[in-house]
Design a protein around this motif. Sequence first.
Motif, PDB file in Angstrom:
ATOM      1  N   VAL A  84       6.190  -6.366   4.900  1.00 54.10           N
ATOM      2  CA  VAL A  84       5.100  -5.333   5.163  1.00 54.10           C
ATOM      3  C   VAL A  84       5.651  -4.368   5.101  1.00 54.10           C
ATOM      4  CG1 VAL A  84       3.995  -5.462   7.558  1.00 54.10           C
ATOM      5  CG2 VAL A  84       4.321  -7.871   6.924  1.00 54.10           C
ATOM      6  N   LEU A  85       6.577  -3.350   5.440  1.00 52.91           N
ATOM      7  CA  LEU A  85       6.625  -1.932   5.277  1.00 52.91           C
ATOM      8  C   LEU A  85       6.710  -1.567   4.243  1.00 52.91           C
ATOM      9  CD1 LEU A  85       8.254  -0.118   6.673  1.00 52.91           C
ATOM     10  CD2 LEU A  85      10.640  -0.586   6.274  1.00 52.91           C
ATOM     11  N   ARG A  86       7.045  -2.173   2.811  1.00 54.68           N
ATOM     12  CA  ARG A  86       6.561  -1.734   1.471  1.00 54.68           C
ATOM     13  C   ARG A  86       4.592  -1.626   1.714  1.00 54.68           C
ATOM     14  NH1 ARG A  86       7.791  -5.413  -2.778  1.00 54.68           N
ATOM     15  NH2 ARG A  86       5.620  -5.595  -2.576  1.00 54.68           N
ATOM     16  N   LEU A  87       3.537  -2.528   2.585  1.00 54.01           N
ATOM     17  CA  LEU A  87       3.172  -2.892   1.824  1.00 54.01           C
ATOM     18  C   LEU A  87       1.843  -1.363   2.929  1.00 54.01           C
ATOM     19  CD1 LEU A  87       1.697  -6.401   2.508  1.00 54.01           C
ATOM     20  CD2 LEU A  87       1.141  -5.324   0.339  1.00 54.01           C
ATOM     21  N   GLU A  88       2.968  -1.271   3.798  1.00 53.88           N
ATOM     22  CA  GLU A  88       2.203   0.442   4.791  1.00 53.88           C
ATOM     23  C   GLU A  88       2.335   1.714   4.224  1.00 53.88           C
ATOM     24  OE1 GLU A  88       0.771   0.497   8.067  1.00 53.88           O
ATOM     25  OE2 GLU A  88       0.587  -2.258   7.843  1.00 53.88           O
ATOM     26  N   ARG A  89       3.826   1.582   3.749  1.00 48.72           N
ATOM     27  CA  ARG A  89       4.365   2.542   3.024  1.00 48.72           C
ATOM     28  C   ARG A  89       2.894   2.597   1.981  1.00 48.72           C
ATOM     29  NH1 ARG A  89      10.664   1.728   2.553  1.00 48.72           N
ATOM     30  NH2 ARG A  89      10.793   2.301   4.417  1.00 48.72           N
ATOM     31  N   GLU A  90       2.403   1.729   1.581  1.00 46.08           N
ATOM     32  CA  GLU A  90       1.811   2.419  -0.223  1.00 46.08           C
ATOM     33  C   GLU A  90       0.369   2.600   0.479  1.00 46.08           C
ATOM     34  OE1 GLU A  90       0.136   2.223  -4.287  1.00 46.08           O
ATOM     35  OE2 GLU A  90       1.942   1.737  -2.692  1.00 46.08           O
ATOM     36  N   ARG A  91      -0.286   1.783   1.537  1.00 40.76           N
ATOM     37  CA  ARG A  91      -1.386   2.241   2.599  1.00 40.76           C
ATOM     38  C   ARG A  91      -1.201   3.571   2.768  1.00 40.76           C
ATOM     39  NH1 ARG A  91      -2.095  -2.989   6.473  1.00 40.76           N
ATOM     40  NH2 ARG A  91      -2.767  -4.638   4.865  1.00 40.76           N
ATOM     41  N   GLU A  92      -0.280   4.075   3.245  1.00 38.40           N
ATOM     42  CA  GLU A  92      -0.428   5.408   3.893  1.00 38.40           C
ATOM     43  C   GLU A  92       0.183   6.441   2.043  1.00 38.40           C
ATOM     44  OE1 GLU A  92      -0.240   8.759   5.749  1.00 38.40           O
ATOM     45  OE2 GLU A  92      -0.428   5.972   6.903  1.00 38.40           O
ATOM     46  N   ARG A  93       0.225   5.850   1.360  1.00 39.47           N
ATOM     47  CA  ARG A  93       0.068   7.344   0.275  1.00 39.47           C
ATOM     48  C   ARG A  93      -1.347   6.848  -0.661  1.00 39.47           C
ATOM     49  NH1 ARG A  93       5.173   4.256  -1.840  1.00 39.47           N
ATOM     50  NH2 ARG A  93       6.942   4.898  -1.349  1.00 39.47           N
ATOM     51  N   GLN A  94      -1.903   5.475  -0.435  1.00 38.34           N
ATOM     52  CA  GLN A  94      -3.766   5.714  -1.418  1.00 38.34           C
ATOM     53  C   GLN A  94      -4.191   6.572   0.031  1.00 38.34           C
ATOM     54  OE1 GLN A  94      -3.989   1.700  -0.731  1.00 38.34           O
ATOM     55  NE2 GLN A  94      -3.299   1.171  -2.552  1.00 38.34           N
ATOM     56  N   ARG A  95      -3.825   6.687   1.738  1.00 45.07           N
ATOM     57  CA  ARG A  95      -4.555   7.501   2.747  1.00 45.07           C
ATOM     58  C   ARG A  95      -4.386   8.298   2.077  1.00 45.07           C
ATOM     59  NH1 ARG A  95      -2.605   4.331   7.178  1.00 45.07           N
ATOM     60  NH2 ARG A  95      -3.509   2.715   7.058  1.00 45.07           N
ATOM     61  N   GLN A  96      -3.213   9.431   1.427  1.00 48.17           N
ATOM     62  CA  GLN A  96      -2.751  10.513   1.667  1.00 48.17           C
ATOM     63  C   GLN A  96      -3.725  10.844   0.249  1.00 48.17           C
ATOM     64  OE1 GLN A  96       1.298  10.928   1.534  1.00 48.17           O
ATOM     65  NE2 GLN A  96       1.117  11.068   3.403  1.00 48.17           N
ATOM     66  N   ARG A  97      -3.735  10.257  -0.313  1.00 48.94           N
ATOM     67  CA  ARG A  97      -4.133  10.498  -1.951  1.00 48.94           C
ATOM     68  C   ARG A  97      -5.924  10.648  -1.758  1.00 48.94           C
ATOM     69  NH1 ARG A  97      -1.695   5.563  -5.704  1.00 48.94           N
ATOM     70  NH2 ARG A  97       0.449   6.461  -5.513  1.00 48.94           N
ATOM     71  N   ALA A  98      -6.467   9.703  -0.545  1.00 50.02           N
ATOM     72  CA  ALA A  98      -7.514   9.803  -0.760  1.00 50.02           C
ATOM     73  C   ALA A  98      -8.409  11.551   0.163  1.00 50.02           C
ATOM     74  CB  ALA A  98      -8.520   8.358  -0.096  1.00 50.02           C
TER      75      ALA A  98
END
Length: 68
Positions: A54-68
Amino acid sequence: MSKNDNDTRFGSGVGRRRGKRERMEVDYLEGQFLLLGSHVQDLVHTWELVFAYVLRLERERERQRQRA
């Protein structure tokens, strides 16, 4: 487990001699307790894995938000 006739585990009497059946019952209960501990360890490990995922998924979501 020891098959000592003078086994006094669990404070059931100082120097009281245990019968074979009682020793077997105590050994069985100790085995069940150890098995329970093993299952608890397995559950804790599983939850650690779930939490890490779950922590890894949250980090990945945060990276995607920063890219957008």
